[in-house]
Each structure stands twice: as C-alpha cells, then as structure tokens.
Scaffold this active site. Sequence first.
Site, PDB file in Angstrom:
ATOM      1  N   ASP A   1       0.845  -1.192   0.000  1.00 33.46           N
ATOM      2  CA  ASP A   1       0.000   0.000   0.000  1.00 33.46           C
ATOM      3  C   ASP A   1       0.880   1.241   0.000  1.00 33.46           C
ATOM      4  O   ASP A   1       1.672   1.453   0.912  1.00 33.46           O
ATOM      5  CB  ASP A   1      -0.900   0.006   1.240  1.00 33.46           C
ATOM      6  CG  ASP A   1      -1.795   1.233   1.289  1.00 33.46           C
ATOM      7  OD1 ASP A   1      -2.856   1.198   0.642  1.00 33.46           O
ATOM      8  OD2 ASP A   1      -1.421   2.219   1.953  1.00 33.46           O
TER       9      ASP A   1
ATOM     10  N   TYR B   1       3.493   9.743  -0.459  1.00 32.69           N
ATOM     11  CA  TYR B   1       4.535   9.048   0.300  1.00 32.69           C
ATOM     12  C   TYR B   1       5.915   9.217  -0.346  1.00 32.69           C
ATOM     13  O   TYR B   1       6.934   8.991   0.302  1.00 32.69           O
ATOM     14  CB  TYR B   1       4.243   7.544   0.408  1.00 32.69           C
ATOM     15  CG  TYR B   1       2.992   7.167   1.150  1.00 32.69           C
ATOM     16  CD1 TYR B   1       2.220   8.115   1.820  1.00 32.69           C
ATOM     17  CD2 TYR B   1       2.566   5.843   1.178  1.00 32.69           C
ATOM     18  CE1 TYR B   1       1.068   7.748   2.483  1.00 32.69           C
ATOM     19  CE2 TYR B   1       1.411   5.469   1.839  1.00 32.69           C
ATOM     20  CZ  TYR B   1       0.661   6.422   2.486  1.00 32.69           C
ATOM     21  OH  TYR B   1      -0.489   6.048   3.142  1.00 32.69           O
TER      22      TYR B   1
ATOM     23  N   LYS C   1      -2.716   6.062  -4.248  1.00 33.57           N
ATOM     24  CA  LYS C   1      -3.775   7.020  -3.948  1.00 33.57           C
ATOM     25  C   LYS C   1      -3.482   8.379  -4.579  1.00 33.57           C
ATOM     26  O   LYS C   1      -2.312   8.776  -4.686  1.00 33.57           O
ATOM     27  CB  LYS C   1      -3.903   7.217  -2.426  1.00 33.57           C
ATOM     28  CG  LYS C   1      -3.929   5.942  -1.610  1.00 33.57           C
ATOM     29  CD  LYS C   1      -3.930   6.242  -0.122  1.00 33.57           C
ATOM     30  CE  LYS C   1      -3.715   4.985   0.684  1.00 33.57           C
ATOM     31  NZ  LYS C   1      -2.296   4.534   0.667  1.00 33.57           N
TER      32      LYS C   1
ATOM     33  N   HIS D   1      -7.288   9.785  -1.574  1.00 32.08           N
ATOM     34  CA  HIS D   1      -6.615   9.769  -0.275  1.00 32.08           C
ATOM     35  C   HIS D   1      -7.424  10.477   0.819  1.00 32.08           C
ATOM     36  O   HIS D   1      -7.532   9.981   1.938  1.00 32.08           O
ATOM     37  CB  HIS D   1      -5.242  10.417  -0.412  1.00 32.08           C
ATOM     38  CG  HIS D   1      -4.237   9.896   0.562  1.00 32.08           C
ATOM     39  ND1 HIS D   1      -2.911   9.758   0.274  1.00 32.08           N
ATOM     40  CD2 HIS D   1      -4.370   9.457   1.835  1.00 32.08           C
ATOM     41  CE1 HIS D   1      -2.258   9.261   1.314  1.00 32.08           C
ATOM     42  NE2 HIS D   1      -3.133   9.078   2.275  1.00 32.08           N
TER      43      HIS D   1
END
Length: 275
Positions: A43, A48, A73, A106
């Site tokens: 994930d 990120y 996301k 998100h």
Amino acid sequence: MISETGFVLENGVELPFTGFGTYKIQQKEIILSALEAGYRHLDTASVYQNEKIIGEALRECTIHRRELFLTSKVWKTELGYDSTLHSFEASLAALGVPYLDLFLIHWPQASPDADWKPALTETWRALERLYEEGAVRAIGVSNHLPHHLLHILKNCNTRPMVNQIEFHPGYTQSATAQFCLNQGIQAEAWSPLGRAALLDAPLLLELAEKYGKTPAQICLRFALQQNVLPLPKASSPQRMRENLDILDFEIELEDMFRLLTMPRTAFSGLHPETV
C-alpha cells in the site's frame, strides 16, 4: 466478504488478509524484506514519495506482477478529473507497472474550508473511467466518512469498493466501519497498531500473554475479526513475519468487547474535515 485466502471485494477481486503499509518507508531493502517475508499486498500513495523505490524493489524481486496487489492514492491537492488522471499515470510510471490493483482517493477534501462535493464528484468520475478502461482492477477511497460516501453513492455508476481508515483498538471509527460493512465496502486499517503506541498498553499486554501472541498480533487479529483488512508497517524482518502470523488463533468475544470499548487511545489526530 472473506474467503479462505483473503478478502473479496464487491466486484470479485480478491486481496490478501494483510497488506504492508509503506508510509515513511524510503528504503528499497525494507520493501524487498517485506516481499521475502510473504507480503503480496503493498500500500503506497503519491504523497509518500516512495513509489519509485517500490518499483525498483518490484523489478529486483522474482515475484510475478500477477501475484502482487498494488495500491496507490491520489493526493487531496490533486482532486478533480484531469488532475486525478495525471496523478494515476504518474503513479504507474513511478512504480513501473502497466496497471494498479486498487486506486484510492486519499482524502475527501483539499482543505477544511473546501467545497468538497464538486471536486469529489469529478475525482470519482475519473476513477470510474480508469476502472472501466481496465487500468485498475478496483477503486475506492481513504479517510472518507459516511456522508462523504453517501455523496459518492448518490452520484456514481460504480460503487466504492474500499475505504481505508485509521482503525485500531482505542479508535475504531465504529460508525464509519459499520456503514462500510452495511454497504459492502471493504474497510482497510491504516495504523492498525496505533503507530506502536498500543504495543505497551496494559490490555494489549494482558491479551498477548493470554493468547501467546505479541500485542501487535492481537491488534491485527482484532481488525480481521471486525472484517477490516490491516495494513501494518514494520522494518524488522522478524516483526514482518510475526504480523502475518495471525490466522491460527481467535480472540474470544469477551476480549473483543474489551478491545472495542477501550478509552480513546493512540488517535493520530487526523480527521477528514480538519486536515
């Protein structure tokens, strides 16, 4: 819905019982260790900033793409039809894969004072296009509350299949989790260990001793028994393996209620309407 090997989404797509969360992970070696430990569900998210190193790990490992379940996301500042499609293509390029298994929104709104409904409608329309074109096997959301989901459900052609939320003993978001269960939307748990704050909580330590498991394993088994798919994060190969070893015991009903009724503990402070 749960099968013998994992969770099954409303459209029939199956995913493993447990995924590997990659938030704040910037080392390719950790991703490779997770894959070696047995994780097949990774994930990630554009925000990120680790999709590239995950892609490098995927190319170095010997696991075939069809054996993996990859989630990413679209970030809240990229909501909208065109920007969501651009975000998706950027994620594919960074990961170096031809498709995603799951693509999520998100957060439901760009800022606390945003007019979220039009942006969410257009963003979901973009996800529906990606799904219809076969660029992604399943679509869903993250950090969406029931009223956000109701808006999508009233305006969609394809229903959300997943909602990824903060979920752990001490913060179960029972209204959202129950809404998802009632609507056939698979709930996933980010921070299922409460950012490690639960690992020395007295109740978790007591139950870990009772069941001969670690406090982390109690948290993850708790999620499974609530029909929630946990996404733990770990950097130690031993803890990675332990976090997968949660199918050989069951938490008794009385202990489940003790965990469900814990005082608020380890809440991140992140709320969909205030972030």
